[in-house]
Design a protein around this motif. Structure first.
Motif, PDB file in Angstrom:
ATOM      1  N   GLU A   1       0.459   8.049  -8.571  1.00 41.22           N
ATOM      2  CA  GLU A   1      -0.379   7.824  -9.906  1.00 41.22           C
ATOM      3  C   GLU A   1      -0.245   8.804 -11.160  1.00 41.22           C
TER       4      GLU A   1
ATOM      5  N   ARG B   1       0.678  -1.068  -0.283  1.00 43.64           N
ATOM      6  CA  ARG B   1       0.271  -0.193   0.078  1.00 43.64           C
ATOM      7  C   ARG B   1       1.074   1.156   0.178  1.00 43.64           C
TER       8      ARG B   1
ATOM      9  N   LYS C   1       1.326   4.727  -2.269  1.00 39.67           N
ATOM     10  CA  LYS C   1       0.866   4.458  -4.003  1.00 39.67           C
ATOM     11  C   LYS C   1       0.211   5.019  -4.531  1.00 39.67           C
ATOM     12  N   GLU C   2      -1.215   4.825  -4.089  1.00 41.34           N
ATOM     13  CA  GLU C   2      -1.853   5.709  -4.778  1.00 41.34           C
ATOM     14  C   GLU C   2      -2.000   7.158  -5.435  1.00 41.34           C
TER      15      GLU C   2
END
Length: 308
Positions: free
Chosen positions: A169, A88, A165-166
């Motif tokens: 992006e 994550r 992690k997001e």
């Protein structure tokens, strides 16, 4: 092999011709107390045997995954690593550096306890010199972007940092022509999303200072950087446009300090028409003077003879 849901943290390590440092780096990553971490080493087309060493190290560290790819630059290598990450949270380590004892534990515990999108720690050099920001707690992302654009930031921007992690992006998109400042660009693209950023004053990373670097600025790279940065700042353009201009002037000053006087006419002259009182006086003078006259005060500023 650990199941995907068990991975708490992915450590992404882009590698290009760093064979002499790899064993120390990997040992520091896997010496952490934190359970269920993985390291993803992306061999970016190394020619010195780094890829062979990485493959060999997987026998000592089962949680090390190695990806071999053709040389595409450090940002592409990091992006490949993030895309392969199963945790994550993601952190980056350069292969010629190492993580200090309990460093990853402190970053992970901080991001979990604060529910931040990003946590920034501090670092020391291999000589034991600690470089602390003196900042703790939640940060103002607008202030952070402005500090980065004005070349005043004293905080870590990629290593010694842990991310959800997001958040990453769409932030590792710099083309391979951008070889310098790509970490700052990535951080700015993250900050434009208005994440929750928390600073901790713990030393979590050891940076190897003084390694040779033969990279030299060129105008093609500068043009690519400006285009990519301008596009990234679009959501906050009205509040950042003066700082974007200031960054361009700072890059111009770097060229002049290196004796590249031709860049004024080749690229930077239009900046003279965009100046406002919000640009610091010293930087306005630097861009308005003929390059041969601006050279001396710019060099003196860079040597710290007087402040910006």
């Amino acid at each position: 092999m650990k199941q995907e849901q068990d991975i708490k943290l992915s450590v992404v390590i882009p590698v290009y011709n760093k064979q002499e440092y790899l064993e120390v780096c990997m040992k520091s990553v896997f010496a952490q107390d934190l359970n269920c971490i993985e390291a993803i080493a992306v061999d970016d087309g190394s020619t010195d045997g780094s890829g062979v060493i990485l493959d060999h190290l997987t026998s000592s560290y089962p949680s090390l995954r190695v990806i071999h790819t053709t040389n595409g630059g450090v940002t592409a290598a990091r992006r490949i690593g993030v895309e392969a990450a199963r945790g994550r949270y993601v952190t980056f380590v350069d292969p010629d550096d190492k993580v200090v004892e309990h460093g990853l534990d402190k970053l992970y515990n901080a991001i979990v306890s604060t529910d931040a999108d990003e946590v920034i720690g501090t670092y020391r050099t291999q000589h034991g010199i600690t470089v602390s920001t003196g900042i703790t707690g939640e940060a103002d992302t607008t202030w952070m972007i402005r500090q980065l654009l004005a070349s005043k930031a004293r905080f870590c921007v990629l290593w010694a940092v842990i991310f959800k992690k997001e958040l990453l992006e769409g932030c590792l998109t710099a083309p391979s022509t951008i070889r310098s400042g790509e970490d700052i660009l990535m951080q700015i693209l993250c900050l434009v999303k208005r994440p929750k950023v928390v600073f901790i004053d713990d030393v979590v990373y050891e940076y190897t200072a003084g390694l040779p670097n033969n990279r030299r600025q060129n105008l093609d790279e500068q043009r690519a950087y400006d285009i990519h940065l301008r596009e990234g700042l679009a959501p906050v353009w009205n509040e950042m446009k003066d700082y974007y201009l200031l960054r361009q002037i700072k890059q111009y000053e770097n060229f002049i300090a290196a004796g590249d006087f031709h860049v004024l006419d080749d690229y930077f002259r239009p900046l003279r028409l965009q100046l406002s009182s919000r640009i610091p006086l010293a930087d306005r003078i630097a861009i308005l003077l003929p390059p041969c006259l601006a050279y001396i005060p710019i060099k003196l500023r860079k040597l710290g003879c007087f402040s910006s």
